[in-house]
Design a protein around this motif. Structure first.
Motif, PDB file in Angstrom:
ATOM      1  N   SER A 130     -11.448  37.182  28.963  1.00 40.83           N
ATOM      2  CA  SER A 130     -10.169  36.685  29.484  1.00 40.83           C
ATOM      3  C   SER A 130      -8.995  37.400  28.824  1.00 40.83           C
ATOM      4  CB  SER A 130     -10.063  35.177  29.262  1.00 40.83           C
ATOM      5  OG  SER A 130     -11.085  34.487  29.958  1.00 40.83           O
ATOM      6  N   VAL A 131      -9.079  37.590  27.496  1.00 39.16           N
ATOM      7  CA  VAL A 131      -8.011  38.298  26.779  1.00 39.16           C
ATOM      8  C   VAL A 131      -7.906  39.734  27.279  1.00 39.16           C
ATOM      9  CG1 VAL A 131      -7.298  39.169  24.523  1.00 39.16           C
ATOM     10  CG2 VAL A 131      -8.110  36.814  24.757  1.00 39.16           C
ATOM     11  N   TYR A 132      -9.045  40.371  27.471  1.00 40.93           N
ATOM     12  CA  TYR A 132      -9.045  41.754  27.976  1.00 40.93           C
ATOM     13  C   TYR A 132      -8.313  41.836  29.320  1.00 40.93           C
ATOM     14  CZ  TYR A 132     -10.798  46.016  30.146  1.00 40.93           C
ATOM     15  OH  TYR A 132     -10.887  47.227  30.787  1.00 40.93           O
ATOM     16  N   VAL A 135      -4.445  41.178  28.951  1.00 44.71           N
ATOM     17  CA  VAL A 135      -3.725  42.249  28.239  1.00 44.71           C
ATOM     18  C   VAL A 135      -3.649  43.502  29.094  1.00 44.71           C
ATOM     19  CG1 VAL A 135      -3.777  43.791  26.246  1.00 44.71           C
ATOM     20  CG2 VAL A 135      -4.247  41.356  25.947  1.00 44.71           C
ATOM     21  N   MET A 136      -4.776  43.949  29.617  1.00 44.57           N
ATOM     22  CA  MET A 136      -4.812  45.221  30.326  1.00 44.57           C
ATOM     23  C   MET A 136      -4.056  45.168  31.647  1.00 44.57           C
ATOM     24  SD  MET A 136      -6.154  47.215  28.318  1.00 44.57           S
ATOM     25  CE  MET A 136      -7.073  47.143  26.789  1.00 44.57           C
ATOM     26  N   ARG A 137      -4.054  44.024  32.299  1.00 43.22           N
ATOM     27  CA  ARG A 137      -3.326  43.934  33.571  1.00 43.22           C
ATOM     28  C   ARG A 137      -1.823  43.938  33.374  1.00 43.22           C
ATOM     29  NH1 ARG A 137      -4.904  39.587  37.841  1.00 43.22           N
ATOM     30  NH2 ARG A 137      -4.266  38.177  36.173  1.00 43.22           N
ATOM     31  N   ASN A 138      -1.345  43.551  32.194  1.00 43.42           N
ATOM     32  CA  ASN A 138       0.091  43.410  31.971  1.00 43.42           C
ATOM     33  C   ASN A 138       0.687  44.516  31.114  1.00 43.42           C
ATOM     34  OD1 ASN A 138       0.898  40.632  33.176  1.00 43.42           O
ATOM     35  ND2 ASN A 138      -1.001  40.192  32.089  1.00 43.42           N
ATOM     36  N   VAL A 139      -0.085  45.542  30.819  1.00 39.10           N
ATOM     37  CA  VAL A 139       0.428  46.736  30.144  1.00 39.10           C
ATOM     38  C   VAL A 139       0.467  47.854  31.178  1.00 39.10           C
ATOM     39  CG1 VAL A 139       0.047  48.443  28.335  1.00 39.10           C
ATOM     40  CG2 VAL A 139      -0.481  46.037  27.909  1.00 39.10           C
ATOM     41  N   PRO A 140       1.628  48.464  31.432  1.00 40.50           N
ATOM     42  CA  PRO A 140       1.719  49.507  32.461  1.00 40.50           C
ATOM     43  C   PRO A 140       0.717  50.626  32.227  1.00 40.50           C
ATOM     44  CG  PRO A 140       3.906  48.866  31.733  1.00 40.50           C
ATOM     45  CD  PRO A 140       2.938  48.183  30.808  1.00 40.50           C
ATOM     46  N   LEU A 141       0.177  51.153  33.311  1.00 41.14           N
ATOM     47  CA  LEU A 141      -0.837  52.194  33.212  1.00 41.14           C
ATOM     48  C   LEU A 141      -0.299  53.439  32.529  1.00 41.14           C
ATOM     49  CD1 LEU A 141      -3.574  53.435  33.848  1.00 41.14           C
ATOM     50  CD2 LEU A 141      -2.747  53.944  36.154  1.00 41.14           C
ATOM     51  N   LEU A 268      -7.038  60.415  30.789  1.00 39.30           N
ATOM     52  CA  LEU A 268      -6.771  59.932  32.140  1.00 39.30           C
ATOM     53  C   LEU A 268      -7.902  59.038  32.629  1.00 39.30           C
ATOM     54  CD1 LEU A 268      -5.081  59.980  34.744  1.00 39.30           C
ATOM     55  CD2 LEU A 268      -6.333  62.048  35.411  1.00 39.30           C
ATOM     56  N   LEU A 269      -9.142  59.463  32.415  1.00 39.37           N
ATOM     57  CA  LEU A 269     -10.284  58.672  32.872  1.00 39.37           C
ATOM     58  C   LEU A 269     -10.341  57.333  32.146  1.00 39.37           C
ATOM     59  CD1 LEU A 269     -12.797  58.605  34.669  1.00 39.37           C
ATOM     60  CD2 LEU A 269     -14.084  59.634  32.783  1.00 39.37           C
ATOM     61  N   ALA A 270     -10.122  57.352  30.830  1.00 38.94           N
ATOM     62  CA  ALA A 270     -10.154  56.100  30.070  1.00 38.94           C
ATOM     63  C   ALA A 270      -9.066  55.141  30.535  1.00 38.94           C
ATOM     64  CB  ALA A 270     -10.002  56.400  28.576  1.00 38.94           C
ATOM     65  N   GLY A 271      -7.858  55.655  30.727  1.00 40.84           N
ATOM     66  CA  GLY A 271      -6.770  54.790  31.172  1.00 40.84           C
ATOM     67  C   GLY A 271      -7.027  54.188  32.541  1.00 40.84           C
ATOM     68  N   LEU A 272      -7.467  55.010  33.497  1.00 37.67           N
ATOM     69  CA  LEU A 272      -7.723  54.509  34.845  1.00 37.67           C
ATOM     70  C   LEU A 272      -8.845  53.477  34.861  1.00 37.67           C
ATOM     71  CD1 LEU A 272      -7.503  57.818  36.929  1.00 37.67           C
ATOM     72  CD2 LEU A 272      -5.857  55.945  36.917  1.00 37.67           C
ATOM     73  N   VAL A 273      -9.915  53.751  34.115  1.00 43.80           N
ATOM     74  CA  VAL A 273     -11.065  52.844  34.116  1.00 43.80           C
ATOM     75  C   VAL A 273     -10.701  51.518  33.461  1.00 43.80           C
ATOM     76  CG1 VAL A 273     -13.367  52.489  33.153  1.00 43.80           C
ATOM     77  CG2 VAL A 273     -12.787  54.663  34.234  1.00 43.80           C
ATOM     78  N   ILE A 274     -10.099  51.572  32.286  1.00 43.13           N
ATOM     79  CA  ILE A 274      -9.801  50.344  31.546  1.00 43.13           C
ATOM     80  C   ILE A 274      -8.765  49.496  32.284  1.00 43.13           C
ATOM     81  CG2 ILE A 274      -8.772  49.477  29.397  1.00 43.13           C
ATOM     82  CD1 ILE A 274     -10.091  51.846  27.983  1.00 43.13           C
ATOM     83  N   TYR A 275      -7.779  50.139  32.887  1.00 48.42           N
ATOM     84  CA  TYR A 275      -6.741  49.406  33.614  1.00 48.42           C
ATOM     85  C   TYR A 275      -7.298  48.795  34.897  1.00 48.42           C
ATOM     86  CZ  TYR A 275      -2.341  48.612  36.135  1.00 48.42           C
ATOM     87  OH  TYR A 275      -1.313  48.064  36.839  1.00 48.42           O
ATOM     88  N   THR A 276      -7.982  49.595  35.701  1.00 49.16           N
ATOM     89  CA  THR A 276      -8.478  49.109  36.988  1.00 49.16           C
ATOM     90  C   THR A 276      -9.591  48.092  36.814  1.00 49.16           C
ATOM     91  OG1 THR A 276      -7.960  51.293  37.900  1.00 49.16           O
ATOM     92  CG2 THR A 276      -9.298  49.838  39.262  1.00 49.16           C
TER      93      THR A 276
END
Length: 396
Positions: A130-132, A135-141, A268-276
């Motif tokens: 839930s924390v993940y 946090v990840m949804r509310n930090v801009p990509l 780029l791959l890490a950011g896209l994967v973790i955010y999406t």
């Protein structure tokens, strides 16, 4: 008695054009709206062409055959500065497709695990997931991309002090270097992998029909593993077993040989994967919760474990709810890959920007970018819509 031939035949009265008729007004409004849109398009195009002509700026796509004259940091296909702009654009498209395809696969896996974890009966696992998500949804990509890029480039040692966890594997601020294969057998091995994928799909379809007819479960997992091992090995043997291991070695100030995963691509791959994955997790969670709780109870009464119930009973039903919003997340990931220009990854946007700076063909460059993303997005939508119709319930 005389008959009056001027009388209208018996039947429904003819409909006359009347402004008080809603149908007539609707047609008039649509014609006027279409005319206004056509005029606006004509005005914009003609005004643009006039301004370009006044400034002696050439138009058209003839420049694509000219020599590009700039290098591209990484490419899946052969490229040199002596190649054309068209070749450079092709390199940018393949780079975009590579990060989008890998991102979709990894984000789907990670998001599914986190979505299931949010429903776990283990309090710690559920809270961590839930924390993940929050946090990840509310930090801009874009900020996440900057974070991962800085983490890789600033906190990693140089090539001479690179981490060496395994033989032939080096981790530094120049990226990840791993051994690679080279030789004439590579095409045959890749062909064997493609055949293994096709054969696995066909065998899975046959196994499903067989199970429906006989009730016997086909061991698809073991057969798939055998195919993915056997067919590439056969390709290697038939091609003459011409294959060698290319191990990276430190020469001068950098490594030579092997396969390189650049810091830009990794960030780029890490950011896209973790955010999406955070958004996909919510899609999966809502899809599972949409399945009636009685399904859990009925499957559990048969003696199935919770994991098997989830895999065999719940997830197949949840897919009907998951697929439509999952399509939107795949499209978002693909379009968000355009942020690669911020960290220096040579995707289609970065390559076309360089091309526009050299040629001044800004309008054509923007049209190329729009066409590339439009084509990829529509392709993803068509495939996902086809799959959604395939798994949808058929009403009788």
């Amino acid at each position: 008695m005389t008959t009056n031939d001027s009388k209208a035949p018996v039947g429904a009265p003819r409909r006359r054009l009347n402004w008080n008729d809603p149908g007539v007004r609707a047609v008039v409004y649509q014609v006027v709206a279409l005319a206004l849109v056509g005029w606006a398009v004509w005005f914009l195009v003609s005004n643009t062409l006039h301004n370009l002509q006044v400034r002696n700026i050439s138009t058209g796509f003839g420049f694509l055959d000219r020599e590009a004259g700039f290098a591209i940091g990484e490419s899946l296909i052969d490229y040199s500065p002596a190649d054309t702009y068209g070749r450079a654009i092709l390199v940018g498209i393949t780079n975009t497709l590579r990060v989008a395809a890998l991102g979709i696969i990894l984000a789907t896996i990670l998001g599914t695990l986190i979505g299931i974890g949010r429903l776990s009966k283990n309090w710690l696992v559920a809270k961590v997931c839930s924390v993940y998500v929050e946090v990840m949804r509310n930090v801009p990509l874009l900020l996440q991309l900057f974070f991962w890029y800085a983490l890789i480039t600033e906190n990693m040692p140089g090539p001479r002090q690179a981490y060496h966890p395994l033989p032939g594997v080096f981790i530094s601020n120049r990226g990840l270097k791993i051994p690679g294969l080279e030789g004439n057998s590579m095409d045959w091995i890749l062909g064997g992998l493609v055949l293994a994928v096709i054969a696995t799909i066909l065998v899975a379809h046959w196994g499903k029909k067989r199970q429906e007819a006989t009730g016997q479960i086909f061991p698809l997992g073991r057969v798939a593993v055998g195919l993915f091992i056997l067919l590439p090995v056969l390709g290697w043997v038939f091609s003459g077993a011409s294959l060698a291991l290319d191990v990276p070695q430190l020469k001068g100030f950098n490594f030579q040989g092997g396969i390189t995963v650049s810091p830009e691509f990794a960030a780029l791959l890490a950011g896209l994967v973790i955010y999406t994955a955070a958004f996909i997790a919510e899609v999966v969670r809502s899809g599972i919760q949409a399945v009636n709780s009685g399904q859990w109870e009925a499957a559990g009464s048969l003696g199935l474990s919770r994991a098997r119930v989830l895999r065999l009973v719940i997830l197949p039903q949840a897919l009907r709810v998951i697929i439509p919003p999952m399509t939107s997340q795949y499209l978002n990931l693909t379009k968000n890959s355009s942020l690669a220009v911020a960290i220096g990854y040579p995707d289609i946007v970065s390559v076309v920007n360089t091309m526009m700076n050299q040629t001044g063909q800004a309008i054509e460059g923007i049209l190329i970018i729009m066409a590339a993303y439009l084509t990829v997005s529509l392709s993803i939508s068509i495939f996902m819509n086809w799959y959604n119709k395939r798994i949808a319930l058929v009403e009788r």
